[in-house]
Motif scaffolding. Structure first.
Motif, PDB file in Angstrom:
ATOM      1  N   VAL A   1     -42.541 -35.811 -41.433  1.00 58.12           N
ATOM      2  CA  VAL A   1     -41.491 -35.355 -42.341  1.00 58.12           C
ATOM      3  C   VAL A   1     -42.054 -34.367 -43.361  1.00 58.12           C
ATOM      4  O   VAL A   1     -41.452 -33.328 -43.644  1.00 58.12           O
ATOM      5  CB  VAL A   1     -40.810 -36.553 -43.051  1.00 58.12           C
TER       6      VAL A   1
ATOM      7  N   TRP B   1     -34.832 -35.381 -36.172  1.00 56.20           N
ATOM      8  CA  TRP B   1     -34.073 -36.203 -37.113  1.00 56.20           C
ATOM      9  C   TRP B   1     -33.059 -37.064 -36.386  1.00 56.20           C
ATOM     10  O   TRP B   1     -32.834 -38.223 -36.740  1.00 56.20           O
ATOM     11  CB  TRP B   1     -33.360 -35.313 -38.144  1.00 56.20           C
TER      12      TRP B   1
ATOM     13  N   LYS C   1     -44.322 -41.014 -39.011  1.00 58.52           N
ATOM     14  CA  LYS C   1     -43.115 -40.317 -39.452  1.00 58.52           C
ATOM     15  C   LYS C   1     -43.255 -39.689 -40.830  1.00 58.52           C
ATOM     16  O   LYS C   1     -42.747 -38.593 -41.061  1.00 58.52           O
ATOM     17  CB  LYS C   1     -41.937 -41.282 -39.421  1.00 58.52           C
ATOM     18  N   ASP C   2     -43.931 -40.355 -41.760  1.00 58.86           N
ATOM     19  CA  ASP C   2     -44.080 -39.792 -43.100  1.00 58.86           C
ATOM     20  C   ASP C   2     -44.845 -38.474 -43.073  1.00 58.86           C
ATOM     21  O   ASP C   2     -44.467 -37.509 -43.728  1.00 58.86           O
ATOM     22  CB  ASP C   2     -44.775 -40.783 -44.042  1.00 58.86           C
TER      23      ASP C   2
ATOM     24  N   TYR D   1     -42.540 -31.071 -41.583  1.00 56.86           N
ATOM     25  CA  TYR D   1     -41.257 -30.434 -41.289  1.00 56.86           C
ATOM     26  C   TYR D   1     -40.611 -29.866 -42.547  1.00 56.86           C
ATOM     27  O   TYR D   1     -40.032 -28.787 -42.528  1.00 56.86           O
ATOM     28  CB  TYR D   1     -40.285 -31.435 -40.643  1.00 56.86           C
ATOM     29  N   ARG D   2     -40.695 -30.588 -43.640  1.00 58.23           N
ATOM     30  CA  ARG D   2     -40.080 -30.125 -44.887  1.00 58.23           C
ATOM     31  C   ARG D   2     -40.809 -28.930 -45.478  1.00 58.23           C
ATOM     32  O   ARG D   2     -40.203 -28.106 -46.144  1.00 58.23           O
ATOM     33  CB  ARG D   2     -40.041 -31.257 -45.903  1.00 58.23           C
TER      34      ARG D   2
ATOM     35  N   ARG E   1     -36.396 -29.223 -36.271  1.00 60.96           N
ATOM     36  CA  ARG E   1     -36.278 -30.453 -37.040  1.00 60.96           C
ATOM     37  C   ARG E   1     -35.061 -31.258 -36.597  1.00 60.96           C
ATOM     38  O   ARG E   1     -35.100 -32.476 -36.582  1.00 60.96           O
ATOM     39  CB  ARG E   1     -36.178 -30.097 -38.522  1.00 60.96           C
TER      40      ARG E   1
END
Length: 151
Positions: free
Chosen positions: A109, A145, A105-106, A112-113, A141
């Motif tokens: 993320v 989320w 997940k890190d 995605y960011r 995203r």
């Protein structure tokens, strides 16, 4: 407690689905190999085929192979097309989706960011490509989320 055996027709259907999945993978691999041969490994159409193969690998449960191919495709697109090319901008989202599904997940993320920021730098706010890319990144995203929040 033992797990009940599925009925024979269910086993046959599952076996048939597995065989079809392997055939689909083989066809996509054949397309990628031919594009490498005819167009070159760095041709945008070859990279698009690699991205599609990675998606097929992901959907058939070959997530580690999909991650590796998405990473190669992203690196090639960044090197050849530049960080601000629309094809390059879609690649991090593809990789992030698979990473998220595998529990990374890190990393997901971070990918995605990063996409909306690159879109904003690459295009002015009023350009259609910028708005479409930003919207696509945000929309891709959203479902992810929601899945993370609901877990």
């Amino acid at each position: 407690m033992t797990t009940p055996n599925p009925p024979p027709h269910a086993r046959e259907a599952f076996s048939s689905a597995q065989e079809m999945a392997q055939e689909v993978i083989a066809l996509f691999v054949e397309v990628v190999v031919e594009r490498h041969r005819l167009l070159d490994a760095d041709h945008p159409d070859t990279l698009s085929s690699q991205g599609l193969l990675a998606g097929v690998l992901e959907s058939t449960g070959h997530t580690q192979d999909a991650i590796a191919l998405h990473e190669v495709t992203l690196a090639c697109r960044q090197r050849l097309l530049g960080a601000d090319h629309p094809d390059t901008l879609s690649s991090p989202n593809d990789l992030a989706r698979v990473l998220a599904a595998t529990g990374a997940k890190d990393q997901a993320v971070a990918l995605y960011r990063g996409t909306p920021a690159v879109c904003e730098e690459a295009f002015s706010r009023d350009q259609a490509n910028s708005l479409a890319s930003l919207n696509q990144a945000r929309e891709q995203r959203k479902p992810w989320w929601r899945r993370v929040i609901l877990r």
